[in-house]
Scaffold this motif. Structure first.
Motif, mmCIF file in Angstrom:
data_model
loop_
_atom_site.group_PDB
_atom_site.id
_atom_site.type_symbol
_atom_site.label_atom_id
_atom_site.label_comp_id
_atom_site.label_asym_id
_atom_site.label_seq_id
_atom_site.Cartn_x
_atom_site.Cartn_y
_atom_site.Cartn_z
ATOM 1 N N LEU A 35 0.918 -1.132 0.069
ATOM 2 C CA LEU A 35 0.060 -0.056 0.077
ATOM 3 C C LEU A 35 0.736 1.024 -0.106
ATOM 4 N N ALA A 86 -5.753 -5.040 -1.843
ATOM 5 C CA ALA A 86 -6.093 -3.724 -1.254
ATOM 6 C C ALA A 86 -7.867 -3.990 -0.866
ATOM 7 N N LEU A 143 -6.360 3.181 1.238
ATOM 8 C CA LEU A 143 -5.425 3.588 0.722
ATOM 9 C C LEU A 143 -4.843 5.007 1.119
#
Length: 392
Positions: free
Chosen positions: A188, A334, A380
Motif C-alpha cells: 500500500l 487492497a 489507501l
C-alpha cells in the motif's frame, strides 16, 4: 453446395540453400465433410500451374480425401479462422480470437512439425505423445508451454473423435505439473508513492493506476475510451478490450463491469485528457496514431520507469517478480484490506467462475459499488498521505 476437394494458396517461405524469402504454392485437400486431410507444397510458380498440379495429384490419388488424415495437417487445419470449429464457436456466441487461433497453430508448428511429420491420425496415441513430451522437457521447454501445446491438440482430437464416433486418442493424456512463479504485489505504501509521483508520463501513470486501483487488465486499460469514465457517477465502465491485430473488442466473457473511480485515477485521466491530441479516441492514446491506443511496450517500459522512481530498481523488480498484470493482484489485496467480501472483489476484478456468473446474474443487488469505492479509498488514503509527507 459441396466443397471443392482442394484449394491452392501461397505461403511465404525461405530457400533452404540461400535463406532468401520465397513464395511457394501449396495445395490443401479436404475430406468429404470439409476437413483438411493433407497439405502439400507444389513445384508450380504461379497459381494457374499450381491448380493444375494439385488436380493432377488428386487424380493420382495422392491428395484424396480420407477418414485417416495426416495428424499435423488436421491440427493446423483445425486452428484456422475459417475452420468449421471456429465458425461454430462464433455462431454459438463464443468466438475465438485471432490471437488464440494463431497461437495454437504456432505452438503446433514449432513443437510438432517434426515429431508428427507423416503420422496418420490412427497412429496417434498417448504413448507417442508422452514420448514427445519427455523429449521437449529434456530439451528445456517449460511445463506451461508443453501444456499449451497439449491443449492445442486435445481440442481438435476430441472434435475428430466426436464427429467420427471414434475413441479420442488423447482422452486420458494428462498435463504436466507446472510450478509458476507467483507474481509480486506492491505494498500500500508503494502504491501511495506512485499516486504522489510527479513528473511522470500521464499515460504511463494512468495505466499503472488503472491496473492497481481499478483492477483493469492491460488490454482493458488500453481499450478504455473517454465515455467509459463516468465522473458524475464515480465509475469506470469496463466495456472495451484492445487486442493487437484485432482492434477494440468486448472484454473477456463475463468481464464487462463497473468499478469505483477513485480520486487518483480521475486526476490521472484528466492529465491524459489535457495532453491528448485532437482525434484521440482512447484515454491511453497512441503517440504516433492518436486514433489507436498506446503501445503495450510503452506501458511496460513506463511501469519499470515508475518503479525505479519510487525506489524499486530492475534487480529488485525481477526478484519480486513485479509485472503489470500483478497490479490486479494489488487491487484484490487492497480490496481485502478494505474489508470487501471476496464475492464483491471477484466481481469488481472480473474474475468469475461459471457458478459465480450465475449467482451474480440473480443477485446483482448485493454489490454496492459506491460503498466499495469508499472502503477502497479509505484503505489507501493513509498510504497516500504518508507518501505525500515524504514517508517510506
Amino acid at each position: 453446395m459441396a466443397r471443392a476437394p482442394f484449394s491452392v494458396f501461397k505461403r511465404n517461405s525461405r530457400d533452404r540453400v540461400t535463406g532468401k524469402p520465397v513464395i511457394r504454392y501449396c495445395a490443401r485437400y479436404f475430406s468429404d465433410d470439409g476437413e483438411v486431410v493433407r497439405t502439400k507444397t507444389l513445384k508450380a510458380t504461379n497459381r494457374t500451374a499450381a491448380a493444375g498440379e494439385a488436380k493432377a495429384l488428386l487424380d493420382k490419388g495422392e491428395g484424396g480425401a480420407s477418414a485417416d488424415p495426416l495428424a499435423l495437417d488436421f491440427f493446423l487445419g483445425f486452428w484456422r479462422e475459417d475452420s468449421d470449429y471456429a465458425r461454430m464457436r462464433k455462431l454459438q456466441g463464443r468466438p475465438l480470437s485471432r490471437a488464440y487461433i494463431a497461437n495454437n497453430a504456432s505452438v503446433i508448428r514449432k513443437y510438432l512439425s517434426q515429431p508428427l511429420k507423416d503420422i496418420r491420425f490412427h497412429k496417434l496415441s498417448i504413448t507417442r505423445m508422452e514420448k514427445i513430451v519427455l523429449d521437449l522437457a529434456e530439451s528445456g521447454v517449460n511445463p506451461r508451454t508443453i501444456n499449451y501445446m497439449l491443449q492445442a491438440i486435445k481440442v481438435p482430437a476430441s472434435s475428430w473423435a466426436r464427429k467420427h464416433r471414434a475413441l479420442d486418442p488423447f482422452q486420458y493424456l494428462e498435463k504436466v505439473a507446472e510450478h509458476p512463479r507467483e507474481r509480486g504485489v506492491l505494498s500500500l505504501d508503494e502504491m501511495g508513492r506512485i499516486v504522489n509521483l510527479e513528473g511522470e508520463s500521464p499515460r504511463a501513470k494512468a495505466a499503472v493506476l488503472l491496473g492497481g486501483l481499478c483492477g483493469l487488465r492491460l488490454g482493458e486499460a488500453r481499450g478504455l475510451q473517454w465515455a467509459d469514465v463516468d465522473e458524475a457517477a464515480g465509475l469506470v465502465h469496463i466495456v472495451h478490450n484492445w487486442i493487437d491485430g484485432e482492434g477494440c473488442k468486448s472484454p473477456k466473457c463475463g468481464s464487462k463491469r463497473d468499478v469505483p473511480l477513485s480520486a487518483p485515477v480521475l486526476e490521472a485521466v484528466k492529465l491524459c485528457r489535457a495532453c491528448a491530441p485532437a482525434g484521440a479516441g482512447y484515454v491511453l492514446f497512441g503517440e504516433k496514431n492518436p486514433e489507436r491506443p498506446i503501445e503495450k511496450k510503452t506501458i511496460e517500459r513506463g511501469f519499470k520507469r515508475i518503479l525505479e522512481k519510487i525506489g524499486i530498481d530492475e534487480s529488485e523488480r525481477k526478484e519480486r517478480n513485479l509485472l503489470m498484470h500483478g497490479l490486479r493482484h494489488f487491487f484484490v489485496t487492497a480490496g481485502r484490506v478494505a474489508g470487501l467480501n471476496d464475492f464483491t472483489i471477484q466481481r469488481l476484478a472480473g474474475h468469475r467462475t461459471g457458478a459465480m456468473m450465475q449467482r451474480y446474474s440473480a443477485h446483482s443487488e448485493i454489490i454496492d459499488i459506491g460503498a466499495a469505492g469508499i472502503a477502497f479509498d479509505g484503505a489507501l488514503s493513509g498510504s497516500i498521505a504518508k507518501a505525500a509527507g515524504g514517508g517510506k
